[in-house]
Design an enzyme around this catalytic site. Structure first.
Site, PDB file in Angstrom:
ATOM      1  N   GLU A   1       9.868   1.285  11.238  1.00 43.72           N
ATOM      2  CA  GLU A   1      11.071   2.191  10.609  1.00 43.72           C
ATOM      3  C   GLU A   1      10.358   3.641  10.867  1.00 43.72           C
ATOM      4  OE1 GLU A   1      12.873   5.073   9.400  1.00 43.72           O
ATOM      5  OE2 GLU A   1      12.902   4.149   7.307  1.00 43.72           O
TER       6      GLU A   1
ATOM      7  N   GLU B   1       3.316   7.579  15.915  1.00 37.96           N
ATOM      8  CA  GLU B   1       1.930   7.384  15.929  1.00 37.96           C
ATOM      9  C   GLU B   1       1.093   6.452  15.277  1.00 37.96           C
ATOM     10  OE1 GLU B   1      -0.183  10.746  15.012  1.00 37.96           O
ATOM     11  OE2 GLU B   1      -1.976  10.311  16.200  1.00 37.96           O
TER      12      GLU B   1
ATOM     13  N   LYS C   1       0.896  -1.227  -0.019  1.00 41.42           N
ATOM     14  CA  LYS C   1      -0.134   0.033   0.088  1.00 41.42           C
ATOM     15  C   LYS C   1       0.951   1.324  -0.044  1.00 41.42           C
ATOM     16  CE  LYS C   1      -1.606   2.826   2.843  1.00 41.42           C
ATOM     17  NZ  LYS C   1      -1.546   4.219   2.055  1.00 41.42           N
TER      18      LYS C   1
ATOM     19  N   GLY D   1       2.806   3.855  13.504  1.00 45.17           N
ATOM     20  CA  GLY D   1       3.585   2.760  14.043  1.00 45.17           C
ATOM     21  C   GLY D   1       2.741   1.971  15.015  1.00 45.17           C
TER      22      GLY D   1
ATOM     23  N   GLY E   1       7.161   4.950   8.613  1.00 46.30           N
ATOM     24  CA  GLY E   1       6.183   6.297   8.837  1.00 46.30           C
ATOM     25  C   GLY E   1       6.359   6.912  10.243  1.00 46.30           C
ATOM     26  N   SER E   2       5.261   7.485  10.836  1.00 43.07           N
ATOM     27  CA  SER E   2       5.370   8.316  12.052  1.00 43.07           C
ATOM     28  C   SER E   2       5.133   7.220  13.120  1.00 43.07           C
ATOM     29  CB  SER E   2       4.284   9.263  12.161  1.00 43.07           C
ATOM     30  OG  SER E   2       2.818   8.320  12.073  1.00 43.07           O
TER      31      SER E   2
ATOM     32  N   GLU F   1      10.461  15.393  15.694  1.00 36.95           N
ATOM     33  CA  GLU F   1      10.440  15.288  14.154  1.00 36.95           C
ATOM     34  C   GLU F   1       9.972  16.313  13.479  1.00 36.95           C
ATOM     35  OE1 GLU F   1       9.407  11.512  11.864  1.00 36.95           O
ATOM     36  OE2 GLU F   1      11.528  11.651  11.374  1.00 36.95           O
TER      37      GLU F   1
ATOM     38  N   CYS G   1      13.731  10.516   7.164  1.00 37.67           N
ATOM     39  CA  CYS G   1      13.670   9.917   8.385  1.00 37.67           C
ATOM     40  C   CYS G   1      15.109   9.840   9.037  1.00 37.67           C
ATOM     41  CB  CYS G   1      13.196   8.346   8.275  1.00 37.67           C
ATOM     42  SG  CYS G   1      14.140   7.532   7.055  1.00 37.67           S
TER      43      CYS G   1
HETATM   44  P1  NAI Z   1       2.021   8.000   8.554  1.00 36.80           P
HETATM   45  O1  NAI Z   1       2.949   7.312   9.308  1.00 36.80           O
HETATM   46  O2  NAI Z   1       0.543   8.450   9.061  1.00 36.80           O
HETATM   47  O3  NAI Z   1       1.733   7.621   6.992  1.00 36.80           O
HETATM   48  C1  NAI Z   1       2.771   6.629   6.570  1.00 36.80           C
HETATM   49  C2  NAI Z   1       2.033   5.530   5.859  1.00 36.80           C
HETATM   50  O4  NAI Z   1       0.931   4.884   6.731  1.00 36.80           O
HETATM   51  C3  NAI Z   1       0.860   6.099   4.537  1.00 36.80           C
HETATM   52  O5  NAI Z   1       1.084   4.889   3.738  1.00 36.80           O
HETATM   53  C4  NAI Z   1      -0.332   6.171   5.350  1.00 36.80           C
HETATM   54  O6  NAI Z   1      -1.407   5.772   4.557  1.00 36.80           O
HETATM   55  C5  NAI Z   1      -0.236   4.801   6.410  1.00 36.80           C
HETATM   56  N1  NAI Z   1      -1.271   4.866   7.332  1.00 36.80           N
HETATM   57  C6  NAI Z   1      -1.670   6.060   8.075  1.00 36.80           C
HETATM   58  N2  NAI Z   1      -2.441   5.694   9.061  1.00 36.80           N
HETATM   59  C7  NAI Z   1      -2.435   4.482   9.220  1.00 36.80           C
HETATM   60  C8  NAI Z   1      -3.121   3.369   9.996  1.00 36.80           C
HETATM   61  N3  NAI Z   1      -4.060   3.657  10.943  1.00 36.80           N
HETATM   62  N4  NAI Z   1      -2.985   2.000   9.812  1.00 36.80           N
HETATM   63  C9  NAI Z   1      -2.201   1.588   8.642  1.00 36.80           C
HETATM   64  N5  NAI Z   1      -1.488   2.491   7.782  1.00 36.80           N
HETATM   65  C10 NAI Z   1      -1.762   3.754   7.943  1.00 36.80           C
HETATM   66  O7  NAI Z   1       2.672   9.810   8.264  1.00 36.80           O
HETATM   67  P2  NAI Z   1       2.008  11.088   7.525  1.00 36.80           P
HETATM   68  O8  NAI Z   1       0.936  11.412   8.101  1.00 36.80           O
HETATM   69  O9  NAI Z   1       2.409  10.856   6.236  1.00 36.80           O
HETATM   70  O10 NAI Z   1       3.557  11.919   8.066  1.00 36.80           O
HETATM   71  C11 NAI Z   1       3.275  12.412   9.770  1.00 36.80           C
HETATM   72  C12 NAI Z   1       4.777  12.563  10.170  1.00 36.80           C
HETATM   73  O11 NAI Z   1       5.228  11.151  10.060  1.00 36.80           O
HETATM   74  C13 NAI Z   1       5.850  13.226   9.354  1.00 36.80           C
HETATM   75  O12 NAI Z   1       5.624  14.539   9.651  1.00 36.80           O
HETATM   76  C14 NAI Z   1       6.928  12.402   9.708  1.00 36.80           C
HETATM   77  O13 NAI Z   1       7.669  13.248  10.954  1.00 36.80           O
HETATM   78  C15 NAI Z   1       6.695  11.192   9.995  1.00 36.80           C
HETATM   79  N6  NAI Z   1       7.215  10.321   8.897  1.00 36.80           N
HETATM   80  C16 NAI Z   1       8.340   9.529   8.765  1.00 36.80           C
HETATM   81  C17 NAI Z   1       8.810   8.901   7.840  1.00 36.80           C
HETATM   82  C18 NAI Z   1       9.966   8.012   8.001  1.00 36.80           C
HETATM   83  O14 NAI Z   1      10.714   7.834   6.973  1.00 36.80           O
HETATM   84  N7  NAI Z   1      10.136   7.553   9.064  1.00 36.80           N
HETATM   85  C19 NAI Z   1       7.939   8.930   6.545  1.00 36.80           C
HETATM   86  C20 NAI Z   1       6.732   9.642   6.547  1.00 36.80           C
HETATM   87  C21 NAI Z   1       6.295  10.395   7.621  1.00 36.80           C
END
Ligand code: NAI
Ligand code: MG
Length: 482
Positions: A251, A232, A176, A234, A229-230, A385, A285
């Site tokens: 991660e 929260e 996804k 995670g 991702g984030s 972050e 990240c």
């Molecule tokens: P997010 O963690 O919500 O999104 C990442 C992925 O998770 C996307 O594919 C999203 O559709 C999916 N997702 C969202 N909610 C979900 C759920 N409940 N269950 C399963 N999958 C879900 O991150 P977002 O909102 O795009 O960005 C927020 C913050 O997260 C950023 O400002 C940054 O600080 C951090 N982040 C860190 C990343 C990294 O490389 N470690 C990458 C992206 C964001």
């Protein structure tokens, strides 16, 4: 609409999905709609997981000699290379990053497939001598249906980082992509089909996190989740997977310290600090978002950083500037919020500190590269972050204080140390709690080197041979001989 309507890939078929609904993906430099993308929902995830389950034991995949599986992955790598320019342009338009950085990402994506292609027929167990009465051996089996939930900052490279080792080990995949950046993952699906990957081995369902993502993470028929991702989200993914006792690789980003000692090669450390925070406009990240500078060189270092920061060009990614826009309105607002917060907390804006609105930049989500000096470790801009082109600079006296500041956050993804003193370098490498240490470089390593976090940066390791731990399970077989 440059890319028109895009469908999802389930069981080797391109489909509009169960509802027929779509969502737009935009170019963050202009806010123009690039494509209308089929919106995957729970019903589509169900179908994709079912397809992946069937493919797992199907003779076209499970019966394939391992070397042939490897050759399939090499073909995917070759197709990524053949289409690298087209893919890089697509990535840049969808997420905003400078074209040369997208080109580097496509090279990395191809390398993941090559690296793990080579491993497909070299995954073996061990024999364990216990006593003359027994013959004991282990085998490494695929873990099963693997779910991959990917963010928007390296859309194709991060997808391939998980998908390539999962496939090499004989698993099947439901991927996804992030809702902000689904295009290159879908194109990968086309290339994988062209390479001859059997139907259902790789399913790609674009959609939103709370909907498709959450349903995938909690699906009873998946066997592993890889999430980037984030923190929260995670945590939500881990809880959803826990209901089915499904392991996760998380991660979750960082607040990584980039530590410059007075004896460091000045020029190298300056260039490293710039790259560490301004690559992909700080949406990385492992960004070096906390710069720790030893007191003796602090003023000179910050002055030189400011001078270079002032020369950085902002623009649409296709013009290959130094910084593109942030990925979305939401991320733009989040970063501006942190800049306000830093000012209110009493940190000093050296340069930047506002959105960039000159000429065409006004249409996109551009933030000026920003340096905050006089940051104290307890400030939120030193703890959280930001994921934007915003650097927090903290002075330190000696190695002991540098380590204390470095470890004073809830994250532990990477750290960099710049010094000519080999003892200091190795001592700090041992004392800093992070999954990767860069000595006299930043972002060192590559597809072969293990990557993952300490503390709230997550657990499990991606890349390198280490990653295969996530995608295999060990079976021990003990045979009575007499
Ligand atoms: P997010 O963690 O919500 O999104 C990442 C992925 O998770 C996307 O594919 C999203 O559709 C999916 N997702 C969202 N909610 C979900 C759920 N409940 N269950 C399963 N999958 C879900 O991150 P977002 O909102 O795009 O960005 C927020 C913050 O997260 C950023 O400002 C940054 O600080 C951090 N982040 C860190 C990343 C990294 O490389 N470690 C990458 C992206 C964001
Ligand atoms: Mg987009």
């Amino acid at each position: 609409m440059k890319y028109g309507k895009r469908k999802m890939l389930i069981a080797g078929e391109w489909t509009e999905g169960s509802t027929g609904e779509t969502f737009p993906t935009i170019d963050p430099a202009t806010r123009e709609v690039l494509a209308e993308v089929a919106r995957g929902t729970a019903a589509d995830i169900d179908q994709a997981v079912e397809a992946a389950r069937r493919a797992l034991h199907h003779p076209t995949w499970a019966g394939l000699p391992h070397a042939a599986r490897g050759r399939l992955l090499y073909r995917i790598a070759a197709l990524i290379r053949t289409h690298a320019e087209e893919l890089a342009e697509m990535e840049t338009l969808d997420c905003g990053k400078p074209l040369s950085q997208s080109r580097a990402d496509m090279e990395t994506a191809a390398q993941y497939f090559e690296y793990y292609a080579g491993v497909a027929d070299k995954l073996f167990g061990t024999t364990i001598p216990i006593s003359p009465q027994y013959f004991d051996y282990t085998v490494r089996e695929p873990i099963g249906v693997t779910a991959h939930i990917v963010p928007w900052n390296f859309p194709l490279a991060i997808a391939c980082r998980g998908v390539a080792p999962a496939l090499a080990a004989g698993n099947t995949v439901v991927l996804k992509p992030a809702e902000q950046t689904p295009l290159t993952a879908l194109r990968l699906g086309e290339l994988a089909m062209e390479a001859g990957l059997p139907p259902g081995v790789l399913n790609i369902v674009p959609g939103f996190g709370h909907d498709a993502g959450a349903h995938l993470a909690g699906h009873p028929h998946i066997n592993h989740v890889t999430f980037t991702g984030s923190v929260e989200t995670g945590i939500a993914v881990m809880k959803a997977a826990a209901n089915n006792v499904v392991p996760v690789t998380l991660e979750l980003g960082g607040k990584s310290p980039n530590i410059v000692f007075a004896d460091a090669r000045f020029e190298d450390a300056i260039a490293g600090a710039m790259k560490a925070i301004f690559s992909n406009a700080g949406q990385v990240c492992s960004a070096g978002s906390r710069l720790l500078v030893q007191q003796e060189i602090h003023d000179r270092f910050v002055q030189e950083l400011a001078r270079r920061t002032a020369t950085l060009r902002l623009g649409a990614g296709l013009e290959d500037p130094d910084l593109g826009p942030l990925v979305s309105e939401e991320q733009f607002q989040r970063v501006l919020h942190y800049i306000d917060l830093g000012k209110r907390e009493g940190a000093q804006v050296v340069i930047g500190g506002e959105p960039a609105t000159e000429g065409p930049l006004r249409q996109g989500f551009f933030v000026k590269p920003t340096l905050f000096d006089a940051v104290r470790s307890e400030m939120r801009i030193a703890q959280e972050e930001i994921f934007g082109p915003v650097l927090s600079i903290l002075p330190f006296r000696d190695a002991e204080e540098a380590v204390a500041i470095a470890n004073d956050v809830s994250y532990g993804l990477v750290a960099a140390i710049w010094t000519r003193d080999i003892g200091t370098a190795h001592r700090l490498a041992a004392q800093i709690k992070a999954g990767q240490i860069f000595i006299n470089n930043y972002f060192g390593g590559g597809v072969a080197t293990p990557f993952g976090g300490y503390k709230k940066s997550g657990f499990g390791r991606e890349k390198g041979i280490e990653a295969l731990q996530s995608y295999t399970q060990v079976k021990n077989v003990c045979v009575t001989l007499d």
